[in-house]
Design a protein around this motif. Sequence first.
Motif, PDB file in Angstrom:
ATOM      1  N   ARG A 635       0.826  -1.273  -0.124  1.00 34.51           N
ATOM      2  CA  ARG A 635      -0.077   0.040  -0.030  1.00 34.51           C
ATOM      3  C   ARG A 635       0.898   1.298  -0.009  1.00 34.51           C
ATOM      4  N   TRP A 636       2.026   1.020   0.797  1.00 36.73           N
ATOM      5  CA  TRP A 636       2.930   2.317   0.848  1.00 36.73           C
ATOM      6  C   TRP A 636       3.745   2.390  -0.573  1.00 36.73           C
ATOM      7  N   LEU A 637       3.896   1.610  -1.522  1.00 30.57           N
ATOM      8  CA  LEU A 637       4.563   1.694  -2.418  1.00 30.57           C
ATOM      9  C   LEU A 637       3.505   2.287  -3.308  1.00 30.57           C
ATOM     10  N   LEU A 638       2.407   1.644  -3.738  1.00 31.45           N
ATOM     11  CA  LEU A 638       1.465   1.970  -4.695  1.00 31.45           C
ATOM     12  C   LEU A 638       0.765   3.410  -4.465  1.00 31.45           C
ATOM     13  N   ARG A 639       0.240   3.481  -3.236  1.00 31.93           N
ATOM     14  CA  ARG A 639      -0.297   4.647  -2.835  1.00 31.93           C
ATOM     15  C   ARG A 639      -1.291   5.163  -3.678  1.00 31.93           C
ATOM     16  N   THR A 640      -2.241   4.461  -4.216  1.00 29.54           N
ATOM     17  CA  THR A 640      -3.350   4.951  -5.316  1.00 29.54           C
ATOM     18  C   THR A 640      -4.323   5.753  -4.731  1.00 29.54           C
ATOM     19  N   ASP A 641      -5.075   6.300  -5.532  1.00 27.63           N
ATOM     20  CA  ASP A 641      -6.387   7.114  -4.920  1.00 27.63           C
ATOM     21  C   ASP A 641      -7.436   6.514  -5.155  1.00 27.63           C
ATOM     22  N   HIS A 642      -7.348   4.771  -5.295  1.00 28.89           N
ATOM     23  CA  HIS A 642      -8.504   4.035  -5.365  1.00 28.89           C
ATOM     24  C   HIS A 642      -8.105   3.136  -4.387  1.00 28.89           C
ATOM     25  N   PRO A 643      -9.153   2.148  -4.194  1.00 25.48           N
ATOM     26  CA  PRO A 643      -8.894   0.771  -3.108  1.00 25.48           C
ATOM     27  C   PRO A 643      -8.079  -0.029  -4.182  1.00 25.48           C
ATOM     28  N   LEU A 644      -7.387  -0.970  -3.600  1.00 24.17           N
ATOM     29  CA  LEU A 644      -6.683  -2.097  -4.356  1.00 24.17           C
ATOM     30  C   LEU A 644      -7.687  -3.297  -4.406  1.00 24.17           C
ATOM     31  N   ALA A 645      -7.895  -3.620  -5.817  1.00 21.45           N
ATOM     32  CA  ALA A 645      -9.007  -4.485  -5.955  1.00 21.45           C
ATOM     33  C   ALA A 645      -8.447  -5.576  -6.928  1.00 21.45           C
ATOM     34  N   PHE A 646      -7.755  -6.683  -6.189  1.00 18.45           N
ATOM     35  CA  PHE A 646      -7.143  -7.721  -6.818  1.00 18.45           C
ATOM     36  C   PHE A 646      -6.923  -8.734  -5.727  1.00 18.45           C
ATOM     37  N   ASP A 647      -7.251 -10.219  -6.345  1.00 25.11           N
ATOM     38  CA  ASP A 647      -6.691 -11.201  -5.498  1.00 25.11           C
ATOM     39  C   ASP A 647      -5.198 -11.507  -5.712  1.00 25.11           C
ATOM     40  N   ALA A 648      -4.486 -11.906  -4.785  1.00 22.89           N
ATOM     41  CA  ALA A 648      -2.962 -12.520  -5.041  1.00 22.89           C
ATOM     42  C   ALA A 648      -2.448 -13.633  -4.043  1.00 22.89           C
ATOM     43  N   SER A 649      -1.929 -14.617  -4.387  1.00 26.26           N
ATOM     44  CA  SER A 649      -1.510 -15.442  -3.386  1.00 26.26           C
ATOM     45  C   SER A 649      -0.057 -15.812  -3.795  1.00 26.26           C
ATOM     46  N   ILE A 650       0.509 -16.074  -2.684  1.00 27.10           N
ATOM     47  CA  ILE A 650       2.151 -16.239  -2.504  1.00 27.10           C
ATOM     48  C   ILE A 650       2.376 -17.685  -1.894  1.00 27.10           C
ATOM     49  N   ALA A 651       3.264 -18.372  -2.231  1.00 29.49           N
ATOM     50  CA  ALA A 651       3.659 -19.704  -1.655  1.00 29.49           C
ATOM     51  C   ALA A 651       5.047 -19.925  -2.018  1.00 29.49           C
ATOM     52  N   PHE A 652       5.492 -20.673  -0.764  1.00 28.48           N
ATOM     53  CA  PHE A 652       6.871 -21.452  -0.947  1.00 28.48           C
ATOM     54  C   PHE A 652       6.670 -22.853  -1.748  1.00 28.48           C
ATOM     55  N   GLU A 653       6.981 -22.931  -2.945  1.00 26.68           N
ATOM     56  CA  GLU A 653       6.922 -24.063  -3.683  1.00 26.68           C
ATOM     57  C   GLU A 653       7.588 -25.350  -3.258  1.00 26.68           C
ATOM     58  N   ALA A 786       5.715   2.569 -11.479  1.00 25.26           N
ATOM     59  CA  ALA A 786       4.725   3.178 -12.206  1.00 25.26           C
ATOM     60  C   ALA A 786       3.929   2.134 -12.983  1.00 25.26           C
ATOM     61  N   LEU A 787       4.380   1.282 -13.523  1.00 25.75           N
ATOM     62  CA  LEU A 787       3.533   0.195 -14.126  1.00 25.75           C
ATOM     63  C   LEU A 787       2.827  -0.456 -13.318  1.00 25.75           C
ATOM     64  N   ALA A 788       3.312  -0.872 -11.970  1.00 19.49           N
ATOM     65  CA  ALA A 788       2.357  -1.439 -11.001  1.00 19.49           C
ATOM     66  C   ALA A 788       1.258  -0.573 -10.500  1.00 19.49           C
ATOM     67  N   CYS A 789       1.284   0.642 -10.470  1.00 16.57           N
ATOM     68  CA  CYS A 789       0.327   1.636 -10.189  1.00 16.57           C
ATOM     69  C   CYS A 789      -0.815   1.583 -11.369  1.00 16.57           C
ATOM     70  N   GLU A 790      -0.139   1.586 -12.905  1.00 19.37           N
ATOM     71  CA  GLU A 790      -1.074   1.341 -13.728  1.00 19.37           C
ATOM     72  C   GLU A 790      -1.922   0.047 -13.607  1.00 19.37           C
ATOM     73  N   LYS A 791      -1.320  -1.082 -13.431  1.00 18.59           N
ATOM     74  CA  LYS A 791      -1.889  -2.366 -13.383  1.00 18.59           C
ATOM     75  C   LYS A 791      -2.886  -2.282 -11.944  1.00 18.59           C
ATOM     76  N   ALA A 792      -2.657  -1.763 -10.842  1.00 15.69           N
ATOM     77  CA  ALA A 792      -3.454  -1.567 -10.059  1.00 15.69           C
ATOM     78  C   ALA A 792      -4.746  -0.876 -10.367  1.00 15.69           C
ATOM     79  N   ARG A 793      -4.519   0.334 -11.070  1.00 15.43           N
ATOM     80  CA  ARG A 793      -5.694   0.994 -11.487  1.00 15.43           C
ATOM     81  C   ARG A 793      -6.530   0.113 -12.427  1.00 15.43           C
ATOM     82  N   GLU A 794      -5.968  -0.597 -13.404  1.00 16.87           N
ATOM     83  CA  GLU A 794      -6.762  -1.466 -14.335  1.00 16.87           C
ATOM     84  C   GLU A 794      -7.619  -2.396 -13.540  1.00 16.87           C
ATOM     85  N   TYR A 795      -6.960  -3.153 -12.265  1.00 19.23           N
ATOM     86  CA  TYR A 795      -7.713  -4.112 -11.728  1.00 19.23           C
ATOM     87  C   TYR A 795      -9.076  -3.217 -11.028  1.00 19.23           C
TER      88      TYR A 795
END
Length: 817
Positions: A635-653, A786-795
């Motif tokens: 949240r600190w890195l993106l600091r968008t003017d809209h809520p973050l609206a995506f699902d993500a999962s992280i795993a140790f394979e 910058a690309l991450a913020c764009e992708k977050a806005r797309e979601y």
Amino acid sequence: MPEQESPTPGEPTATTTVPLTADALRWRCDPNELAFESTDDLEPLDGVIGQDDAVESLRFGLETNAPGQNIFVRGLTGTGRMTLLKRLMEEIRPSCPLALDRCFVHNFNQPDRPRLITLPRGRATAFRERVDRLLTFIRNELGPAMASDRVKTRRAALDKAAEQSLENIMKPFNEALKAAGLTMMTLQAGPIVHPAILPLWDGKPVPPEDFEQLRSSGQIDQKTYDALRKKHAKFSKQLPELSEQVNELRGKHDQDVRELIENEARRLLDRMTSAMIKESVPDSVAGFLKEIVDDVVRDHLGDAGEEKRFMERYRVNVVLGHAEDAGCPIIVENTPTMQNLLGSIDYEFEAEGHARASHMGIRAGSILRADGGFLVLEARDVLVEPGAWRMLIRTLRTGKLEIIPQERGYFSPGPTLKPEAIDVHVKVVLLGDANTYYLLDAHDPDFAQLFKVLADFDSTIPRTERGITEYGRVLARIARDEELSPFDRSAVATLVEHGARIAARKGELTARFGRLADLAREAAFIASKDQVERVASTHVQQAILRGKRRADLPARRFRKLIADGTIRIQTSAEAIGQINGLAVLHAGQLTYGFPARITATIGPGTAGVINIEREAELSGAIHTKGFYILGGLLRWLLRTDHPLAFDASIAFEQSYGGIDGDSASGAEICCLLSALTNVALRQDLAMTGAIDQVGHIQPIGAVNEKIEGYFDTCSDVGLTGTQGVIIPLANAGDLMLREDVVEACREDRFRVFAVDRVHEALTLFAGMPAGCRGPDGCYEPETLLALACEKAREYWTKAVEGNRRTSATGDDPPQAQ
């Protein structure tokens, strides 16, 4: 190292990260700079090294006599720590109040409560020996002494006087009987003896039945018979009064004889005990000796010459004795059970199978043996013994030691004893680790009041000339005590370098010499096999390799699984949403690093970031905390003017056990941003480092082992010249890498990068700038963030459009995060 541009306040700078130089990857101890040729040139060091503050705290605790100044020694480790601590205490030579001697004796008034006798220091053994001599006199000499001519003469006089008094009483009565034709005889009917008056016939006494026979046969006429009967009746009335006088006389005679014997016994026994009473300070000694005399005279004069059990009750049990010139006792209790601490009461089994306890069975425990001095205990050992900690704290709090019989459940061998409590003054030195200290401080309210002195031994010492020399002196002591070959200065330098590796702190050496001592012993063993006079650097290096080889089978198996592709680890090319993290496993005292493949996936939704390990209940508390920090950093890195609206999962394979620690959180945020932006990450790099919520890369543990673990994996599949590891900048000074890793970096076949912020790691992994925010709050174009913020806005846009369509159909819209 980082090159700074003009930053926006509060934002990271644009950076260009270069690998660390080979010289920065390992500190070296130059043998030529050491001021000795071998440990034979050094004075052996018997104490601890580089712990001046801890030793000063220990000294204060040992020398002060204020209440509650018991000592907790924290941080001292190794198999010989108890011996080391005792040696250190002996070097300090603390003064202490001289403890008194303690004895237990029989309590004649309450036999189940043995009485305590406290004597001046060094007097108990002599007192016991004097009492033993008294008992020998009672058993062997009192009887013959009572049969002396003096006693016989006085006894004869008493007997003669009694006989004369008896004659004076009986003579007039006997003469009157004779004149009346009667006489008095003593008759026995069973066990009963009684006097009887009988008639005389022809000058001889005649029993009543014979006298009747004489009357019946006519030998005695009726007149004579009636006259004798009348006289018999007359004198029989006088007989009870006369018998009472005789019994009174005999009773007085028996009492006089008993008093004679008792007075003579007291005179003889008092002569034996008077010197003992004069020499003894406490009144309890005089009282005990008087009770012995009273008991012998009152109840056992007739048994004095026999081996009787009653003699046992007169003996003295010295439970604590001292030599007069003995110093402070330093007692090390390695098995602190409740009985070993408090003491015990032994039972004696008799032939009939009955058990009997007496004051002679009371045994001192380590608390009493340490009275006036110091008791050294391992905290963990005390805590695991049932009842031991509770009794120790109670004794320290009250200052009184109560020796209690061992609890035997339903089996009770006989009557129990409760010896009198003993006033003790003992200082406890408790040895433990930090966890034990905090546990006791949190859960035992008496701990803080009773253990006010903390001697905190650090795990490291400064890496200075003094510290290096002291390493050599400790090795000199080991060589001297264990008769090992001396260590030349190259061997000392190699062990110093290994001490720096174990410490894993910039400018520090480990102060926990146990592992180094084991290496030194093995190196000396190898040198003896080579039949050389001195231990050299090569012998130490062989010892290090041999020790690692003995314990690295799990690591070798893991590397084999990676090499044959069973465990998927990429060490080349690029991949989206995949990164190489670094983890460690422990085998005894050794630690091994290995890579762990971390993957992330992302798509539209509202669930936020999911930790698969946490959902599978394989995540430890620290790992879970690091994952939540990851969400905050995102949240600190993106600091968008809209809520973050995506699902993500992280795993140790391919991880099937528990995972803990936050050292992979830096790699996880890079992996998550890769999945969000569809930007591929380099797979020839691995990363370790924890993050905070504003993007700093924070230090972690086992940095050397993690780098070496990834280096070994890359070596197994083939070094490409581009592979490397990203570590926190704060760990750069801790590096003590293996020589082969350093050499590979020197030849540019492997690299180690040190970064301070996540932006630098992202730049290395993605091959494009991470980006910095400008004055307008936006990231620079064509940067990863910058690309991450764009992708977050797309979601978010997709989520809004989905909400509109859902509203048109009348369904409840999903809630964006």
